[in-house]
Design a protein around this motif. Structure first.
Motif, PDB file in Angstrom:
ATOM      1  N   VAL A  65       0.835  -1.205   0.000  1.00 57.45           N
ATOM      2  CA  VAL A  65       0.000   0.000   0.000  1.00 57.45           C
ATOM      3  C   VAL A  65       0.865   1.249   0.000  1.00 57.45           C
ATOM      4  O   VAL A  65       0.561   2.239  -0.697  1.00 57.45           O
ATOM      5  N   LEU A  66       1.957   1.230   0.753  1.00 60.27           N
ATOM      6  CA  LEU A  66       2.845   2.389   0.792  1.00 60.27           C
ATOM      7  C   LEU A  66       3.439   2.668  -0.585  1.00 60.27           C
ATOM      8  O   LEU A  66       3.605   3.830  -0.979  1.00 60.27           O
ATOM      9  N   ALA A  67       3.763   1.606  -1.324  1.00 63.38           N
ATOM     10  CA  ALA A  67       4.303   1.788  -2.670  1.00 63.38           C
ATOM     11  C   ALA A  67       3.262   2.433  -3.583  1.00 63.38           C
ATOM     12  O   ALA A  67       3.581   3.349  -4.367  1.00 63.38           O
ATOM     13  N   LEU A  68       2.019   1.965  -3.505  1.00 61.66           N
ATOM     14  CA  LEU A  68       0.968   2.551  -4.339  1.00 61.66           C
ATOM     15  C   LEU A  68       0.755   4.028  -4.013  1.00 61.66           C
ATOM     16  O   LEU A  68       0.684   4.880  -4.905  1.00 61.66           O
ATOM     17  N   GLN A  69       0.641   4.336  -2.731  1.00 59.79           N
ATOM     18  CA  GLN A  69       0.360   5.717  -2.331  1.00 59.79           C
ATOM     19  C   GLN A  69       1.528   6.646  -2.653  1.00 59.79           C
ATOM     20  O   GLN A  69       1.328   7.745  -3.189  1.00 59.79           O
ATOM     21  N   SER A  70       2.739   6.209  -2.331  1.00 60.14           N
ATOM     22  CA  SER A  70       3.898   7.065  -2.590  1.00 60.14           C
ATOM     23  C   SER A  70       4.148   7.205  -4.082  1.00 60.14           C
ATOM     24  O   SER A  70       4.614   8.262  -4.543  1.00 60.14           O
ATOM     25  N   GLY A  71       3.824   6.158  -4.865  1.00 52.94           N
ATOM     26  CA  GLY A  71       3.983   6.261  -6.305  1.00 52.94           C
ATOM     27  C   GLY A  71       3.097   7.339  -6.897  1.00 52.94           C
ATOM     28  O   GLY A  71       3.521   8.100  -7.784  1.00 52.94           O
ATOM     29  N   MET A  72       1.862   7.426  -6.412  1.00 53.29           N
ATOM     30  CA  MET A  72       0.959   8.469  -6.892  1.00 53.29           C
ATOM     31  C   MET A  72       1.483   9.858  -6.550  1.00 53.29           C
ATOM     32  O   MET A  72       1.409  10.791  -7.357  1.00 53.29           O
ATOM     33  N   THR A  73       2.024   9.998  -5.339  1.00 57.59           N
ATOM     34  CA  THR A  73       2.544  11.307  -4.931  1.00 57.59           C
ATOM     35  C   THR A  73       3.803  11.674  -5.710  1.00 57.59           C
ATOM     36  O   THR A  73       3.957  12.816  -6.162  1.00 57.59           O
ATOM     37  N   LEU A  74       4.714  10.718  -5.870  1.00 59.55           N
ATOM     38  CA  LEU A  74       5.968  11.005  -6.565  1.00 59.55           C
ATOM     39  C   LEU A  74       5.755  11.284  -8.043  1.00 59.55           C
ATOM     40  O   LEU A  74       6.576  11.959  -8.681  1.00 59.55           O
ATOM     41  N   ASP A  75       4.672  10.752  -8.603  1.00 53.49           N
ATOM     42  CA  ASP A  75       4.371  11.032 -10.011  1.00 53.49           C
ATOM     43  C   ASP A  75       4.197  12.530 -10.270  1.00 53.49           C
ATOM     44  O   ASP A  75       4.482  13.022 -11.369  1.00 53.49           O
ATOM     45  N   GLN A  76       3.717  13.252  -9.267  1.00 54.64           N
ATOM     46  CA  GLN A  76       3.512  14.683  -9.439  1.00 54.64           C
ATOM     47  C   GLN A  76       4.827  15.424  -9.655  1.00 54.64           C
ATOM     48  O   GLN A  76       4.843  16.529 -10.202  1.00 54.64           O
ATOM     49  N   PHE A  77       5.934  14.818  -9.197  1.00 51.88           N
ATOM     50  CA  PHE A  77       7.243  15.447  -9.342  1.00 51.88           C
ATOM     51  C   PHE A  77       8.131  14.699 -10.339  1.00 51.88           C
ATOM     52  O   PHE A  77       9.318  14.987 -10.440  1.00 51.88           O
ATOM     53  N   GLY A  78       7.549  13.721 -11.020  1.00 56.06           N
ATOM     54  CA  GLY A  78       8.323  12.933 -11.956  1.00 56.06           C
ATOM     55  C   GLY A  78       9.417  12.123 -11.301  1.00 56.06           C
ATOM     56  O   GLY A  78      10.479  11.899 -11.907  1.00 56.06           O
ATOM     57  N   ALA A  79       9.169  11.673 -10.078  1.00 53.29           N
ATOM     58  CA  ALA A  79      10.201  10.982  -9.304  1.00 53.29           C
ATOM     59  C   ALA A  79       9.772   9.573  -8.919  1.00 53.29           C
ATOM     60  O   ALA A  79      10.120   9.080  -7.851  1.00 53.29           O
ATOM     61  N   ARG A  80       9.015   8.905  -9.785  1.00 49.78           N
ATOM     62  CA  ARG A  80       8.544   7.565  -9.467  1.00 49.78           C
ATOM     63  C   ARG A  80       9.716   6.602  -9.260  1.00 49.78           C
ATOM     64  O   ARG A  80       9.602   5.639  -8.503  1.00 49.78           O
ATOM     65  N   SER A  81      10.832   6.844  -9.893  1.00 47.13           N
ATOM     66  CA  SER A  81      11.964   5.917  -9.820  1.00 47.13           C
ATOM     67  C   SER A  81      12.599   5.871  -8.440  1.00 47.13           C
ATOM     68  O   SER A  81      13.346   4.929  -8.134  1.00 47.13           O
ATOM     69  N   VAL A  82      12.341   6.862  -7.589  1.00 52.28           N
ATOM     70  CA  VAL A  82      12.951   6.872  -6.254  1.00 52.28           C
ATOM     71  C   VAL A  82      11.989   6.361  -5.193  1.00 52.28           C
ATOM     72  O   VAL A  82      12.202   6.592  -4.000  1.00 52.28           O
TER      73      VAL A  82
END
Length: 257
Positions: A65-82
């Motif tokens: 769940v943490l991966a899903l939620q943080s992935g959505m947030t990081l997408d806003q900054f183009g930082a999904r890879s981290v």
């Protein structure tokens, strides 16, 4: 109102005093003979192996769940890879120790309070004292040792399973390459983070088990009292875990970093 507050304050101070006396008795029992090795082994199995399933499920789904939620947030900054960096730091430093301690409190703390509470209301504790056996040494100390030893081990397992669960979610749902994820996990960790993740569970394990023993051994009022003690042990243990987590985090940040 003043009388009610005064009475509540006196009761709270008395309970803290009695808990401190139990901790002192535990320390005295741990450094003197006799020592009940068989009871310690039994409690290591009950606390550690018995809690393994719930810890595995909690760690795995928390990481996913943490991966899903943080992935959505990081997408806003183009930082999904981290995303791996955020997962590793969050699981090892905070979520792993706290969620493991809360799960153990719900499963083991309630069981300890119910078991010792039943012995208290049926005068089995007084029978042990009459036979010359210290209930703290025989009943409480093995459980506290098991909590101090097994909660850190369960935390490490929960951390690993959580990171693996996040890896599966990251690869399948977020479409991030495995090598990118694991490199991010390693880059996001410092040795101080690992020490924090290992030191916290020791104190949390002691707190939750000692509170359960304290509440259980002071049970009165028959079967209804056992039910109240079980509830009190879970509530007090959970609150103690959260408060102690904040205190330890503040102290370790100022000490390690």
């Amino acid at each position: 109102m003043r009388l009610i507050l005064t009475g509540w304050a006196k009761k709270a101070i008395f309970e803290v005093q009695e808990y401190v006396k139990l901790c002192v008795a535990l320390g005295r029992a741990a450094t003197s003979r006799p020592f009940y090795y068989r009871d310690v082994i039994e409690q290591l199995d009950a606390v550690g192996v018995g809690s393994l399933t719930v810890v595995l499920l909690t760690g795995g789904f928390t990481g996913a769940v943490l991966a899903l939620q943080s992935g959505m947030t990081l997408d806003q900054f183009g930082a999904r890879s981290v995303v791996g960096r955020l997962i590793s730091a969050s699981m090892i430093k905070e979520l792993g120790p706290v969620l493991t301690a809360l799960m153990v409190t719900g499963r083991v703390g309630s069981g300890i309070a119910a078991e010792l509470g039943s012995m208290a209301v049926t005068d089995q504790l007084n029978a042990l004292r009459a036979l010359g056996t210290d209930p703290v040494r025989k009943l409480a100390l093995p459980r506290v040792i098991a909590g101090v030893v097994m909660v850190p081990i369960l935390t490490v397992i929960a951390d690993f399973v959580g990171i693996v669960g996040a890896w599966i979610t990251t690869v399948t749902q977020l479409r991030v390459a495995s090598s990118v994820y694991w490199n991010s996990v390693v880059m996001g960790l410092w040795i101080e983070d690992i020490w924090m993740g290992l030191i916290k569970p020791v104190f949390l394990g002691f707190a939750l088990v000692s509170i359960a023993c304290f509440v259980g051994m002071r049970t009165t009022g028959g079967t209804q009292g056992v039910g109240r003690s079980t509830t009190q042990a879970v509530v007090a243990g959970s609150v103690a875990v959260l408060v102690l987590d904040f205190i330890l985090t503040k102290f370790l940040i100022s000490t390690l970093y």
